[in-house]
Design an enzyme around this catalytic site. Structure first.
Site, PDB file in Angstrom:
ATOM      1  N   ARG A 169     -35.936  11.710   0.546  1.00  0.00           N
ATOM      2  CA  ARG A 169     -34.767  12.204   1.274  1.00  0.00           C
ATOM      3  C   ARG A 169     -34.808  11.689   2.708  1.00  0.00           C
ATOM      4  O   ARG A 169     -35.862  11.326   3.220  1.00  0.00           O
ATOM      5  CB  ARG A 169     -34.731  13.726   1.272  1.00  0.00           C
ATOM      6  CG  ARG A 169     -34.660  14.352  -0.115  1.00  0.00           C
ATOM      7  CD  ARG A 169     -34.659  15.870  -0.007  1.00  0.00           C
ATOM      8  NE  ARG A 169     -34.551  16.519  -1.315  1.00  0.00           N
ATOM      9  CZ  ARG A 169     -35.587  16.885  -2.062  1.00  0.00           C
ATOM     10  NH1 ARG A 169     -36.822  16.677  -1.612  1.00  0.00           N
ATOM     11  NH2 ARG A 169     -35.403  17.459  -3.239  1.00  0.00           N
ATOM     12  N   LYS A 193     -37.637  19.749   0.876  1.00  0.00           N
ATOM     13  CA  LYS A 193     -36.732  20.874   1.114  1.00  0.00           C
ATOM     14  C   LYS A 193     -37.503  22.181   1.056  1.00  0.00           C
ATOM     15  O   LYS A 193     -38.414  22.347   0.254  1.00  0.00           O
ATOM     16  CB  LYS A 193     -35.616  20.874   0.064  1.00  0.00           C
ATOM     17  CG  LYS A 193     -34.693  19.668   0.166  1.00  0.00           C
ATOM     18  CD  LYS A 193     -33.691  19.624  -0.962  1.00  0.00           C
ATOM     19  CE  LYS A 193     -32.640  20.687  -0.814  1.00  0.00           C
ATOM     20  NZ  LYS A 193     -31.566  20.562  -1.829  1.00  0.00           N
ATOM     21  N   HIS A 262     -28.924   8.922   1.351  1.00  0.00           N
ATOM     22  CA  HIS A 262     -29.169   9.740   0.161  1.00  0.00           C
ATOM     23  C   HIS A 262     -28.824   8.970  -1.105  1.00  0.00           C
ATOM     24  O   HIS A 262     -29.446   9.177  -2.154  1.00  0.00           O
ATOM     25  CB  HIS A 262     -28.335  11.024   0.226  1.00  0.00           C
ATOM     26  CG  HIS A 262     -28.819  12.079  -0.719  1.00  0.00           C
ATOM     27  ND1 HIS A 262     -30.003  12.775  -0.528  1.00  0.00           N
ATOM     28  CD2 HIS A 262     -28.304  12.550  -1.883  1.00  0.00           C
ATOM     29  CE1 HIS A 262     -30.185  13.636  -1.522  1.00  0.00           C
ATOM     30  NE2 HIS A 262     -29.176  13.506  -2.354  1.00  0.00           N
ATOM     31  N   ARG A 265     -31.646   7.016  -2.260  1.00  0.00           N
ATOM     32  CA  ARG A 265     -32.543   7.856  -3.072  1.00  0.00           C
ATOM     33  C   ARG A 265     -32.092   7.828  -4.523  1.00  0.00           C
ATOM     34  O   ARG A 265     -32.910   7.694  -5.444  1.00  0.00           O
ATOM     35  CB  ARG A 265     -32.519   9.275  -2.510  1.00  0.00           C
ATOM     36  CG  ARG A 265     -33.200  10.354  -3.352  1.00  0.00           C
ATOM     37  CD  ARG A 265     -33.188  11.651  -2.546  1.00  0.00           C
ATOM     38  NE  ARG A 265     -33.396  12.847  -3.359  1.00  0.00           N
ATOM     39  CZ  ARG A 265     -34.586  13.321  -3.691  1.00  0.00           C
ATOM     40  NH1 ARG A 265     -35.669  12.681  -3.321  1.00  0.00           N
ATOM     41  NH2 ARG A 265     -34.686  14.440  -4.399  1.00  0.00           N
ATOM     42  N   HIS A 289     -37.715  17.275  -7.366  1.00  0.00           N
ATOM     43  CA  HIS A 289     -36.692  18.169  -7.909  1.00  0.00           C
ATOM     44  C   HIS A 289     -37.331  19.466  -8.394  1.00  0.00           C
ATOM     45  O   HIS A 289     -38.420  19.455  -8.974  1.00  0.00           O
ATOM     46  CB  HIS A 289     -35.966  17.509  -9.090  1.00  0.00           C
ATOM     47  CG  HIS A 289     -35.016  16.444  -8.675  1.00  0.00           C
ATOM     48  ND1 HIS A 289     -34.567  15.458  -9.530  1.00  0.00           N
ATOM     49  CD2 HIS A 289     -34.407  16.184  -7.486  1.00  0.00           C
ATOM     50  CE1 HIS A 289     -33.739  14.656  -8.890  1.00  0.00           C
ATOM     51  NE2 HIS A 289     -33.621  15.080  -7.657  1.00  0.00           N
ATOM     52  N   TYR A 298     -29.689  11.210 -14.214  1.00  0.00           N
ATOM     53  CA  TYR A 298     -29.934   9.766 -14.287  1.00  0.00           C
ATOM     54  C   TYR A 298     -29.945   9.273 -15.731  1.00  0.00           C
ATOM     55  O   TYR A 298     -29.623   8.116 -15.991  1.00  0.00           O
ATOM     56  CB  TYR A 298     -31.239   9.416 -13.571  1.00  0.00           C
ATOM     57  CG  TYR A 298     -31.182   9.808 -12.119  1.00  0.00           C
ATOM     58  CD1 TYR A 298     -30.360   9.122 -11.231  1.00  0.00           C
ATOM     59  CD2 TYR A 298     -31.896  10.902 -11.636  1.00  0.00           C
ATOM     60  CE1 TYR A 298     -30.265   9.497  -9.910  1.00  0.00           C
ATOM     61  CE2 TYR A 298     -31.808  11.284 -10.311  1.00  0.00           C
ATOM     62  CZ  TYR A 298     -30.990  10.586  -9.451  1.00  0.00           C
ATOM     63  OH  TYR A 298     -30.889  10.971  -8.146  1.00  0.00           O
TER      64      TYR A 298
END
Length: 344
Positions: A169, A193, A262, A265, A289, A298
């Protein structure tokens, strides 16, 4: 942005302290929650007190605690109606505001004991249609890496290399310290995060780019442990990285497509899945994640590309042409004629 405590009511300052210290939320998350809650409190003051000034001019410092208990489900729905039709907020934006309000009122009811009821408890989250992420193809990624348009070549090339190889990120990239890098073990510590940390492995390209950049740093920096520095020798800002990537994309002919740091990413994750044959569980851990469901986008992306490939064939639109009535009649007459001749 920096939240000014002197502009917040006491209960909001307590909530921000709770998010930061108890829940360990990242500053970017806290800032977003604050902005959304401030808008809601302004809206309530305007509606309940018939305020005439513009919403942005309303001060929330003296928001009465008693008014919190007067907020009803109807007020909440009125706020979301205002967001949808006056502010033209999309479902994703309204979902973020819903999450912020649910978190606030849960704190006010369960932790601070300031409200008797939770007006947003039964509010459903807006349905957000998950769009497939934008990304660069392998050829476009190589073109970006091979660009001659880098402003500070060693630094900017290193940033792009880490984005495209590691899928980190933007905030993770600017937060990297030199002490987070273990060249011997080929590992890098990332701060993700919610202040969560994870370790990723770095490949030869990343190691070479980092070492080349570090060797190019000449004057003693003001923040010697920060990996990426601005021209003022301080830790580079998120906004500056966004500007560098945007200019680089434009100079490389890849601009005006909504590609951002982003999206780089997303590009890394897509390249891992499509060209590296990497399992989705591994990609989940690399990207940090919380849920495999986030990573599975994806695989859906890959399915869409397969479908697109099938539909791009030149014969994809070819259909069997139905015979005209006259053609069918002639065929039948020919059959009769053949049958007659064979009988004779």
């Amino acid at each position: 942005m920096t939240i000014n405590k002197n502009e917040c009511p006491d209960f909001l300052n307590d909530y921000i302290f709770y998010l930061r210290v108890v829940r360990g939320r990242a500053e970017t998350t806290i800032n977003e929650y604050f902005i959304n809650i401030r808008m809601f409190l302004r809206y309530i003051l305007k509606e309940k007190q018939n305020r005439s000034e513009p919403l942005e001019a309303i001060k929330i410092k003296d928001f009465p605690k008693e008014l919190l208990n007067e907020i009803t489900l109807r007020d909440v729905y009125g706020f979301f109606d205002f967001l949808a039709f006056e502010r033209e907020n999309k479902p994703a934006a309204r979902a973020r505001k819903t999450a912020a309000l649910k978190s606030l009122f849960q704190f006010l009811q369960k932790r601070a004991n300031l409200v008797d009821h939770n007006p947003v408890e039964d509010v459903e989250m807006p349905t957000v249609k998950r769009a497939l992420p934008k990304f660069l193809t392998l050829e476009e990624s190589l073109r970006l890496l091979s660009s001659d348009s880098y402003e500070e070549p060693e630094r900017d090339f290193c940033m792009v290399t880490l984005f495209l190889n590691c899928g980190m990120r933007l905030n993770e990239l600017v937060s990297i310290n030199i002490s987070d890098i273990d060249f011997e073990e080929r590992k890098l510590l990332l701060k993700g995060k919610g202040s969560k940390q994870r370790i990723i492995y770095i490949n030869d390209a990343c190691i070479a780019a980092i070492k080349t950049y570090l060797n190019s740093r000449k004057n003693p920096p003001e923040e010697p442990n920060a990996l990426f520095l601005s021209r003022k020798k301080r830790r580079i800002s998120r906004r500056r990285v966004e500007q560098i990537i945007e200019k680089l994309l434009n100079d490389t002919g890849l601009g005006n497509r909504g590609i951002s740091p982003h999206k780089l990413r997303h590009t890394a994750a897509t390249l891992m899945y499509q060209h590296g044959n990497v399992d989705t569980l591994v990609i989940k851990d690399v990207l940090g994640h919380a849920s495999i469901a986030t990573t599975e986008i994806y695989t859906h992306l890959s399915d869409e590309r397969k479908q697109s490939a099938a539909e791009s064939l030149p014969i994809a639109k070819m259909k069997r042409r139905p015979k005209k009535k006259d053609d069918a009649k002639n065929d039948n007459e020919g059959d009769v004629k053949e049958n007659t001749e064979s009988d004779s």
